[in-house]
Design an enzyme around this catalytic site. Structure first.
Site, short mmCIF file in Angstrom:
data_model
loop_
_atom_site.label_atom_id
_atom_site.label_comp_id
_atom_site.label_asym_id
_atom_site.label_seq_id
_atom_site.Cartn_x
_atom_site.Cartn_y
_atom_site.Cartn_z
N ASP A 110 0.05 2.69 -8.76
CA ASP A 110 1.22 2.41 -7.93
C ASP A 110 1.40 0.89 -7.95
OD1 ASP A 110 2.85 3.77 -5.34
OD2 ASP A 110 2.48 1.60 -5.16
N HIS A 145 -1.84 3.55 1.19
CA HIS A 145 -1.83 2.38 2.09
C HIS A 145 -2.50 2.68 3.43
CE1 HIS A 145 0.65 0.01 -0.52
NE2 HIS A 145 1.69 0.82 -0.44
ZN LIG Z 1 4.11 1.76 -4.04
#
Ligand SMILES: [Zn+2]
Length: 372
Positions: A179, A142
């Site tokens: 993910d 992220h």
């Molecule tokens: Zn995640």
């Protein structure tokens, strides 16, 4: 040649701030007895412990690594960001972005986490290892160049790729992010480039809320080299394998990468507290086998998995063990104690048919990918 497993106890010592789950403690939010963010060391430590108990670690080449250097970090992150991170880290810790607290020395731990990924990529590219898994913590997918979020402080995979490109002349890389959350950091870093194909499979509208759309396919030279595959909540084992078979594997065939890197989160599992999907340990085993097979056909088997999310302290170890069994080809197994109950809870035929349609509708994003 062996499968490498890169880990370091220091990465388990990365400490989150004063949170109760994802909420800052205070006001009406009572501190938890065993407090902190869901990104706790236990999911990772218990994976490694399970591997030790079954004996799987004896079939792997267990290694640590040096921290990524400042030069490595500067290829991805601006100096201003690194300076501020280091300053806070040297003065007791703090928080720079959204849900990314760190304690004293957090900078060095994050650089070590990136260093594990960097060394895994280096050793596989150099032919010292058949393939590798980096148990990186804190995670990285992220993290934007100048803004950490979603528990991620440094972009581990991008740091590893850029180091191998500079030091070893690594060519085309395909990053597959399974993910359950959108790999917005990897997307942002490579959005304008065609030498890294970025593919993210994620739960739509989960995290971050404002990214991960099908239409986001890259820009300029990178147009077509960013693929987002958002799935509705409730997608399970067959949906994930269908996405791999119908979209991801054909895209890899077309792209012809020199290495495949998986942003390996286990939070698409059926009992993850931060998502609403129904993948099982078998799903991760089967996805790994498919990607390993693709890597052996396309890029001499060069495959590295880098740990991202996954927040069930009980189930992540079994998903990870199944993944490492598949990656290494070891016969040492950890039977999934939840296999039966999770099998019963897979989507029924009507939702499965709907998911098939969703996946078929997305197959055209693969058409936007230029021939390799
Ligand atoms: Zn995640």
């Amino acid at each position: 040649m062996a499968t490498g497993f890169f880990w370091d106890e220091k990465c388990f010592w990365h400490s989150g701030g004063n949170y109760a789950f994802t909420l800052p403690v205070g006001g009406l939010v009572q501190p938890l007895a065993a407090g902190g963010l869901p990104e706790s060391p236990e999911t990772k430590r218990r994976l490694r412990t399970l591997m030790e108990v079954t004996g799987l670690t004896r079939d792997l080449d267990m290694r640590s690594a040096d921290m990524a250097t400042r030069e490595d970090l500067l290829r991805v992150h601006p100096e201003t960001y690194l300076d501020e991170f280091k300053r806070l880290s040297d003065t007791g810790g703090g928080e720079l972005g959204r849900r990314t607290p760190f304690g004293a020395g957090g900078y060095e731990i994050a650089a070590l986490s990136a260093g594990l990924a960097k060394e895994a990529v280096r050793a596989v590219h150099a032919g010292e290892l058949e393939n590798a898994y980096a148990l990186s913590r804190p995670p990285g997918h992220h993290c934007l160049p100048d803004f950490p979020n979603g528990f991620c402080l440094l972009a581990n995979i991008a740091i590893a790729i850029e180091a191998a490109k500079t030091d070893q002349g690594l060519g085309r890389v395909a990053v597959l992010d399974w993910d359950v959350h959108h790999g917005n950091g990897t997307e942002a870093i490579y959005y304008g480039r065609d030498d890294v194909l970025s593919i993210s499979i994620h739960q739509e509208g989960n995290y971050p809320l404002d990214s991960g759309f099908i239409e986001d396919r890259g820009r300029g030279a990178g147009l077509g080299y960013n693929m987002n595959i958002p799935l509705p909540a409730g997608a399970g084992h067959t949906a994930y394998l269908a996405v791999l078979d119908e979209i991801v594997l054909p895209a890899l065939e077309r792209y012809q990468p020199d290495m495949i890197i998986v942003a390996c989160g286990f939070d698409a599992s059926a009992i993850d507290p931060l998502a609403r999907m129904l993948a099982t340990a078998q799903t991760f085993r089967d996805m790994t086998l498919r990607i390993k097979d693709a890597a052996s056909r396309l890029c001499d088997g060069k495959l590295v998995l880098v740990h991202e999310g996954g927040y069930s302290e009980v189930y992540v170890p079994f998903c990870g063990h199944a993944t490492l069994e598949a990656l290494s080809g070891s016969t040492i197994t950890a039977p999934d104690p939840m296999a039966e109950p999770l099998k019963i809870r897979q989507p029924g035929p009507r939702f499965d048919a709907f998911l098939r349609e969703v996946i078929a509708d997305q197959a055209d994003i693969f058409d936007a990918l230029p021939e390799g």
